[in-house]
Design an enzyme around this catalytic site. Sequence first.
Site, PDB file in Angstrom:
ATOM      1  N   PRO A  74      11.863   3.062  24.237  1.00 28.96           N
ATOM      2  CA  PRO A  74      11.047   1.906  24.613  1.00 28.96           C
ATOM      3  C   PRO A  74      10.901   0.985  23.407  1.00 28.96           C
ATOM      4  O   PRO A  74      10.596   1.455  22.304  1.00 28.96           O
ATOM      5  CB  PRO A  74       9.712   2.507  25.037  1.00 28.96           C
ATOM      6  N   HIS A  75      11.161  -0.300  23.616  1.00 24.96           N
ATOM      7  CA  HIS A  75      11.162  -1.222  22.483  1.00 24.96           C
ATOM      8  C   HIS A  75      10.884  -2.641  22.943  1.00 24.96           C
ATOM      9  O   HIS A  75      10.979  -2.946  24.134  1.00 24.96           O
ATOM     10  CB  HIS A  75      12.508  -1.171  21.766  1.00 24.96           C
ATOM     11  N   ALA A  76      10.587  -3.492  21.975  1.00 24.95           N
ATOM     12  CA  ALA A  76      10.425  -4.920  22.256  1.00 24.95           C
ATOM     13  C   ALA A  76      10.479  -5.699  20.955  1.00 24.95           C
ATOM     14  O   ALA A  76      10.168  -5.176  19.889  1.00 24.95           O
ATOM     15  CB  ALA A  76       9.093  -5.179  22.956  1.00 24.95           C
TER      16      ALA A  76
END
Length: 163
Positions: A74-76
């Site tokens: 999960p990343h942004a």
Amino acid sequence: MSAKKPKEIKVSNLLDDRLINLSLEGENKKEVIAELVELIAKSRKLKDKKAFLKAVIERESLGSTGIGYGVAIPHAKSDAVSGLILAFARKDTGIDFGALDGERTYLFFAFAAPKSEVGAHLKILSEISRLVKDKFIVELLKKAKDRKEILKIISRQESSSHS
């Protein structure tokens, strides 16, 4: 003038043992993402937790970051972040994270980057993917007893694959 060679980005250099949690409590994707954002916040490079949480959820809505093999990334990219941040977490019982292979997800590499760091962001994602495509490494990470062992496994794997 010759172009400067980009600095090598290693997972082991970004990961700090304060940003490792080996006992996630969340029972679903939303709870685990919230816990991962809390973990990333420990880095002190996160200026706005709510904004970053929203960015991760928006990124996840485009398609699951559960890449399979029991792993999710999960990343942004967000203006709420003032540097590259990588956290690692584990949920021994696994959760349904909507992984591409339909399997439960146990290992989470949560990653935050400023919007300006597009190149570094992509490099980290590919380094993590390369690291976890080895099922043996995934099993070692699942069984590691403590944070130091997690760091040692990742560092050792990077050293052997970069030589």
